[in-house]
Design a protein around this motif. Structure first.
Motif, PDB file in Angstrom:
ATOM      1  N   LEU A 126       0.818  -1.216   0.000  1.00  0.00           N
ATOM      2  CA  LEU A 126       0.000   0.000   0.000  1.00  0.00           C
ATOM      3  C   LEU A 126       0.850   1.264   0.000  1.00  0.00           C
ATOM      4  O   LEU A 126       0.355   2.360   0.239  1.00  0.00           O
ATOM      5  CB  LEU A 126      -0.985  -0.019   1.166  1.00  0.00           C
ATOM      6  CG  LEU A 126      -2.171  -0.948   0.889  1.00  0.00           C
ATOM      7  CD1 LEU A 126      -2.896  -1.339   2.162  1.00  0.00           C
ATOM      8  CD2 LEU A 126      -3.116  -0.326  -0.118  1.00  0.00           C
ATOM      9  N   GLY A 127       2.118   1.105  -0.322  1.00  0.00           N
ATOM     10  CA  GLY A 127       3.019   2.236  -0.491  1.00  0.00           C
ATOM     11  C   GLY A 127       3.686   2.162  -1.852  1.00  0.00           C
ATOM     12  O   GLY A 127       3.234   2.759  -2.829  1.00  0.00           O
ATOM     13  N   PHE A 136       1.893   1.713  -5.251  1.00  0.00           N
ATOM     14  CA  PHE A 136       1.155   2.863  -5.778  1.00  0.00           C
ATOM     15  C   PHE A 136       2.021   4.118  -5.873  1.00  0.00           C
ATOM     16  O   PHE A 136       1.513   5.236  -5.902  1.00  0.00           O
ATOM     17  CB  PHE A 136      -0.097   3.109  -4.928  1.00  0.00           C
ATOM     18  CG  PHE A 136      -1.063   1.972  -5.050  1.00  0.00           C
ATOM     19  CD1 PHE A 136      -1.886   1.856  -6.162  1.00  0.00           C
ATOM     20  CD2 PHE A 136      -1.102   0.970  -4.097  1.00  0.00           C
ATOM     21  CE1 PHE A 136      -2.738   0.774  -6.317  1.00  0.00           C
ATOM     22  CE2 PHE A 136      -1.957  -0.110  -4.236  1.00  0.00           C
ATOM     23  CZ  PHE A 136      -2.770  -0.212  -5.350  1.00  0.00           C
ATOM     24  N   ARG A 187       4.077   5.371  -3.735  1.00  0.00           N
ATOM     25  CA  ARG A 187       4.084   6.122  -2.483  1.00  0.00           C
ATOM     26  C   ARG A 187       5.008   5.410  -1.486  1.00  0.00           C
ATOM     27  O   ARG A 187       4.560   4.936  -0.439  1.00  0.00           O
ATOM     28  CB  ARG A 187       2.664   6.225  -1.929  1.00  0.00           C
ATOM     29  CG  ARG A 187       1.682   6.874  -2.905  1.00  0.00           C
ATOM     30  CD  ARG A 187       0.245   6.713  -2.466  1.00  0.00           C
ATOM     31  NE  ARG A 187      -0.025   7.342  -1.187  1.00  0.00           N
ATOM     32  CZ  ARG A 187      -0.401   8.616  -1.022  1.00  0.00           C
ATOM     33  NH1 ARG A 187      -0.576   9.386  -2.069  1.00  0.00           N
ATOM     34  NH2 ARG A 187      -0.623   9.098   0.180  1.00  0.00           N
ATOM     35  N   SER A 220      -0.338   3.323   4.789  1.00  0.00           N
ATOM     36  CA  SER A 220      -1.387   2.640   4.036  1.00  0.00           C
ATOM     37  C   SER A 220      -2.692   3.424   4.065  1.00  0.00           C
ATOM     38  O   SER A 220      -3.366   3.577   3.043  1.00  0.00           O
ATOM     39  CB  SER A 220      -1.632   1.242   4.603  1.00  0.00           C
ATOM     40  OG  SER A 220      -0.481   0.454   4.471  1.00  0.00           O
ATOM     41  N   THR A 255      -2.571   6.252   1.667  1.00  0.00           N
ATOM     42  CA  THR A 255      -2.744   5.782   0.289  1.00  0.00           C
ATOM     43  C   THR A 255      -4.211   5.494   0.011  1.00  0.00           C
ATOM     44  O   THR A 255      -4.755   5.916  -1.018  1.00  0.00           O
ATOM     45  CB  THR A 255      -1.890   4.522   0.032  1.00  0.00           C
ATOM     46  OG1 THR A 255      -0.509   4.859   0.193  1.00  0.00           O
ATOM     47  CG2 THR A 255      -2.119   3.953  -1.353  1.00  0.00           C
ATOM     48  N   LEU A 258      -6.111  -0.564  -6.600  1.00  0.00           N
ATOM     49  CA  LEU A 258      -6.162  -0.420  -5.145  1.00  0.00           C
ATOM     50  C   LEU A 258      -7.140  -1.424  -4.556  1.00  0.00           C
ATOM     51  O   LEU A 258      -6.873  -2.019  -3.512  1.00  0.00           O
ATOM     52  CB  LEU A 258      -6.563   1.019  -4.761  1.00  0.00           C
ATOM     53  CG  LEU A 258      -6.684   1.286  -3.263  1.00  0.00           C
ATOM     54  CD1 LEU A 258      -5.360   1.067  -2.542  1.00  0.00           C
ATOM     55  CD2 LEU A 258      -7.209   2.700  -3.015  1.00  0.00           C
TER      56      LEU A 258
END
Length: 191
Positions: free
Chosen positions: A56-57, A60, A62, A103, A106, A130
């Protein structure tokens, strides 16, 4: 409640359940290998926090602002699944909270159909959304929270996702277990 809120709620609940398995235990018990493959509570928390940062980083675009040495190319195999004596519980719990905050940011910033790329899944599966990754992390976290449930029960007999879990019936557990053992022996003898 929309789909993203629902998925996020499940992810948060599983994170909390996993982290709660450390409550009330000393340093030895949170690190204690309880299976033949070394499964231990602090290692489960470390692993889930670490992979969530990636999914979740990084997936994406991030990435976290910290490196995880246990994921380096020259790291020991399974280094994310346990904590050496010089790595504190507080550091791992803080990593878990940091990972969750990264997370959550995001999830808040992107729509469910936002594209991502998981380079470690190979060319055929690497392009994701996502939504897919939130489902993946719900499953990943729940799987390891289940491991933690069993490990915690082996350590001190504590069961359920929290001390007041309404899904745990009041049962004479030793008698219940003996009944199951008897049934298993009878079935084994009959086969």
């Amino acid at each position: 409640m929309d789909e993203k809120e629902m998925l996020h709620g499940y992810l948060r609940a599983q994170r909390d359940s996993l982290l709660s398995k450390l409550d009330g235990l000393g340093e030895y018990d949170v690190r204690r290998p309880m299976t033949s493959t070394g499964t231990n509570l602090l290692g489960l928390v470390k692993h889930v926090a670490s992979v969530e940062m990636g999914y979740l980083g990084e997936v994406f675009g991030r990435p976290a602002d910290r490196e995880l040495p246990w994921f380096a190319d020259d790291a020991e195999v399974n280094a994310d699944m346990w904590a050496p004596a010089d790595q504190t519980r507080e550091e791992i719990v803080e990593l878990h909270r940091y990972s969750a905050a990264l997370s959550d940011a995001t999830i808040a910033a992107l729509p469910l159909d936002a594209p991502g790329e998981v380079p470690w899944w190979g060319e055929a599966k690497r392009h994701v959304t996502l939504r897919q990754i939130m489902v993946h992390m719900c499953v990943e976290t729940a799987r390891h929270a289940g491991h933690a449930d069993i490990v915690r029960e082996l350590i001190d007999g504590a069961v359920g996702s929290r001390p007041d879990d309404p899904n745990i019936p009041e049962v004479d557990w030793p008698a219940y277990r003996e009944r199951l053992e008897t049934a298993a022996r009878e079935a084994g003898a009959a086969s």
